[in-house]
Design a protein around this motif. Structure first.
Motif, mmCIF file in Angstrom:
data_model
loop_
_atom_site.group_PDB
_atom_site.id
_atom_site.type_symbol
_atom_site.label_atom_id
_atom_site.label_comp_id
_atom_site.label_asym_id
_atom_site.label_seq_id
_atom_site.Cartn_x
_atom_site.Cartn_y
_atom_site.Cartn_z
ATOM 1 N N SER A 126 0.819 -1.208 0.000
ATOM 2 C CA SER A 126 0.000 0.000 0.000
ATOM 3 C C SER A 126 0.853 1.258 0.000
ATOM 4 O O SER A 126 0.389 2.320 -0.376
ATOM 5 C CB SER A 126 -0.905 0.018 1.231
ATOM 6 O OG SER A 126 -1.736 -1.104 1.214
ATOM 7 N N ASN B 51 -7.693 -0.285 -3.341
ATOM 8 C CA ASN B 51 -6.266 -0.177 -3.045
ATOM 9 C C ASN B 51 -5.444 -1.229 -3.793
ATOM 10 O O ASN B 51 -4.262 -1.417 -3.511
ATOM 11 C CB ASN B 51 -6.055 -0.310 -1.535
ATOM 12 C CG ASN B 51 -4.686 0.174 -1.101
ATOM 13 O OD1 ASN B 51 -4.136 1.085 -1.690
ATOM 14 N ND2 ASN B 51 -4.130 -0.458 -0.086
ATOM 15 N N SER B 76 -0.239 5.170 -6.638
ATOM 16 C CA SER B 76 0.329 6.078 -5.634
ATOM 17 C C SER B 76 -0.655 7.164 -5.211
ATOM 18 O O SER B 76 -0.402 7.889 -4.268
ATOM 19 C CB SER B 76 1.597 6.726 -6.194
ATOM 20 O OG SER B 76 1.252 7.468 -7.342
ATOM 21 N N LYS B 77 -1.788 7.264 -5.887
ATOM 22 C CA LYS B 77 -2.761 8.278 -5.489
ATOM 23 C C LYS B 77 -3.640 7.791 -4.336
ATOM 24 O O LYS B 77 -4.448 8.542 -3.814
ATOM 25 C CB LYS B 77 -3.651 8.650 -6.682
ATOM 26 C CG LYS B 77 -2.896 9.478 -7.709
ATOM 27 C CD LYS B 77 -3.726 9.780 -8.907
ATOM 28 C CE LYS B 77 -2.890 10.578 -9.908
ATOM 29 N NZ LYS B 77 -3.507 10.608 -11.232
ATOM 30 N N VAL B 78 -3.496 6.495 -3.993
ATOM 31 C CA VAL B 78 -4.327 5.924 -2.937
ATOM 32 C C VAL B 78 -3.462 5.571 -1.732
ATOM 33 O O VAL B 78 -2.372 5.027 -1.870
ATOM 34 C CB VAL B 78 -5.042 4.650 -3.438
ATOM 35 C CG1 VAL B 78 -5.941 4.081 -2.347
ATOM 36 C CG2 VAL B 78 -5.847 4.945 -4.682
ATOM 37 N N GLY B 79 -3.952 5.908 -0.538
ATOM 38 C CA GLY B 79 -3.288 5.505 0.699
ATOM 39 C C GLY B 79 -4.288 4.774 1.557
ATOM 40 O O GLY B 79 -5.484 5.057 1.507
ATOM 41 N N SER B 149 0.866 6.939 6.168
ATOM 42 C CA SER B 149 0.102 6.965 4.932
ATOM 43 C C SER B 149 0.038 8.389 4.354
ATOM 44 O O SER B 149 0.172 8.598 3.151
ATOM 45 C CB SER B 149 -1.293 6.431 5.243
ATOM 46 O OG SER B 149 -1.958 6.131 4.087
ATOM 47 N N PRO B 154 -1.231 10.907 -0.637
ATOM 48 C CA PRO B 154 -2.249 10.270 -1.472
ATOM 49 C C PRO B 154 -3.406 11.243 -1.698
ATOM 50 O O PRO B 154 -3.654 12.118 -0.855
ATOM 51 C CB PRO B 154 -2.713 9.080 -0.629
ATOM 52 C CG PRO B 154 -2.448 9.497 0.779
ATOM 53 C CD PRO B 154 -1.245 10.384 0.742
ATOM 54 N N GLU B 155 -4.075 11.088 -2.812
ATOM 55 C CA GLU B 155 -5.236 11.954 -3.057
ATOM 56 C C GLU B 155 -6.505 11.363 -2.453
ATOM 57 O O GLU B 155 -7.441 12.075 -2.151
ATOM 58 C CB GLU B 155 -5.417 12.163 -4.563
ATOM 59 C CG GLU B 155 -4.289 13.002 -5.108
ATOM 60 C CD GLU B 155 -4.454 13.288 -6.580
ATOM 61 O OE1 GLU B 155 -5.604 13.430 -7.034
ATOM 62 O OE2 GLU B 155 -3.427 13.358 -7.270
#
Lengths: 222, 245
Positions: A126, B51, B76-79, B149, B154-155
């Protein structure tokens, strides 16, 4: 008193320490061989290939179930009879201890790898780590911390078990002790007690240092 | 506001059982969406799909119009923050936070450290940067995990039952941090069982049951007068009737 004085007669002390040296030499060479092999086998055992896993499992069980003494006889006497190999006692001992050490080490590595929770991999993923980066920065450091104390314990067991190699003619510390006791049978009939006590102290000194180191590291990294 | 996340007809199966059955939803930039539903309804699985931790059997997931590569490759835009926090146990709090920005994003180490300290201060962990995870309480670990995170910028932030494993008195300190993020205008999807919190933070509530979206409403509407009987039943499980006459 108790025949301890025999140790300080002539070259006896040097000979005993030499015997200890032989024992340590066999175990250290075996350790140096078994750790890298054990790591490779352990990674394979934690992997996904069921055939490789089954083969390694059988190997591990075989080495564990067989008493080390039987393995020593098998390699030292057996290979001479069947293939005509003329292995020295020392070489046979190194072979047996490496086989044993690699098997035990592989099980420790397998355990350490499996002990890393799935969530560690998912957290790493992640955060964008590649599988290789996950191994380098997250999996391996955690495994090493788990493995070092366990491997030191394994080394201690290997050092202790070298006392068996006198049975295939290797003159290690216990064999030297027997020789000294035999030679002084008349002059110091109590020598058996004193000399073996001294041998005990030698083993203790070596293994105690190792086990303290293991405990310290375990505490530090728990 | 432009759409940040778009999920179209998502289908997720584990073997024969369908966990997510034709899910479609959108999340706009700056929106906070709370996902509610009974245990095992598929809400955590939905976050995991977004994710890229799960492969999907149908539909598509678009982030900023870009299809996320399912099954492994991370966007990479998601955390994401997990229920079990999962800090890396062999690293200090500061190293836990700075490892990914330095190694994955190749950012400048000194600058990352400064930002990490700034964020730690913000979540009340300024004095814990040298601590190891085992020395922290559950609430502190979870706050550190949120910072870990956040520092990746992340967006879209996903929170998967982040307080479910915490002692009751630690729940609040973690939820305060998330409320603070909402005030900063972060886009978030939150799976939670804390109804008061859900009501306070959500711009929109989505209820999932049996792998389907059964209701989607603003929180005032959802919590006071839901459209569906199923939502009403679900909300009733959180209240108790007095046993005294």
């Amino acid at each position: 008193m108790w025949g301890i004085e025999v140790i300080f007669k002539g070259k006896n002390l040097i000979r005993l320490l030499g015997g200890l040296g032989t024992a340590l030499e066999i175990s250290l060479i075996a350790v140096a061989i078994s750790i890298p092999i054990g790591i490779i086998l352990g990674i394979l055992m934690a992997g996904r290939n069921p055939v490789i896993k089954a083969i390694l499992r059988v190997y591990l069980d075989f080495v564990r179930i067989m008493p080390q003494l039987v393995l020593l006889f098998l390699v030292f006497f057996g290979t001479t009879k069947v293939w005509g190999w003329d292995l020295s006692g020392e070489v046979s001992a190194v072979i047996v201890f490496s086989m044993w050490g690699a098997a035990e080490m592989s099980d420790l590595v397998r355990g350490a790898l499996n002990a890393i929770p799935q969530h560690q991999y998912e957290s790493a993923q992640s955060l964008g780590f590649t599988p290789l980066q996950t191994k380098i920065y997250i999996v391996i450091p955690q495994c090493v911390r788990r493995l070092i104390p366990l491997s030191i314990n394994l080394i201690t067991r290997m050092v202790k078990t070298t006392s068996l190699v006198l049975m295939i003619g290797v003159v290690e510390v216990l064999k030297v002790a027997q020789q000294i006791i035999e030679a002084n049978r008349m002059s110091a009939p109590n020598a058996a007690f004193g000399v073996y006590l001294f041998v005990f102290a030698l083993y203790f000194a070596v293994c105690f240092v190792l086990s303290i180191a293991a405990r310290k590291l375990e505490k530090k990294w728990s | 506001m432009p759409e940040l996340l778009k999920v179209n007809n998502l289908i997720k199966r584990f073997g024969d059982s369908t966990v997510l059955d034709d899910i479609s939803l959108t999340v706009k930039k700056g929106e906070v969406v709370v996902i509610l539903g009974p245990s095992g309804c598929g809400k955590s699985t939905l976050l995991r799909c977004i994710n890229a931790l799960e492969d999907i059997q149908g539909g598509e997931i678009l982030i900023d119009g870009e299809n996320i590569l399912t099954g492994g490759k991370h966007n990479s835009k998601v955390g994401m923050v997990f229920q079990s926090y999962d800090l890396f146990p062999h690293l200090t709090v500061l190293d836990n936070i700075t490892l990914a920005p330095c190694k994955v994003q190749k950012r400048d180490k000194a600058q990352v450290r400064d930002e990490a300290r700034e964020l730690l201060k913000r979540v009340g962990l300024f004095d814990k940067e040298k601590s190891y995870p085992r020395e922290l309480s559950g609430g502190q670990k979870q706050r550190a995990a949120i910072v870990r995170s956040l520092i990746m910028h992340p967006e879209l932030l996903l929170f998967d039952e982040v307080t479910a494993a915490l002692d009751p008195e630690m729940v609040r300190e973690v939820l305060e941090v998330i409320l603070d993020l909402a005030k900063q205008g972060k886009t978030m999807m939150i799976v939670t069982h804390e109804m008061q919190f859900a009501r306070a933070i959500a711009d929109r509530v989505i209820m999932i049951d049996g792998g389907k979206i059964i209701e989607e409403n603003p929180p005032e509407r959802f919590f006071t007068n839901p459209d569906t009987e199923r939502a009403r039943q679900f909300l009733n499980t959180f209240t108790y009737e007095s046993v005294r006459a």
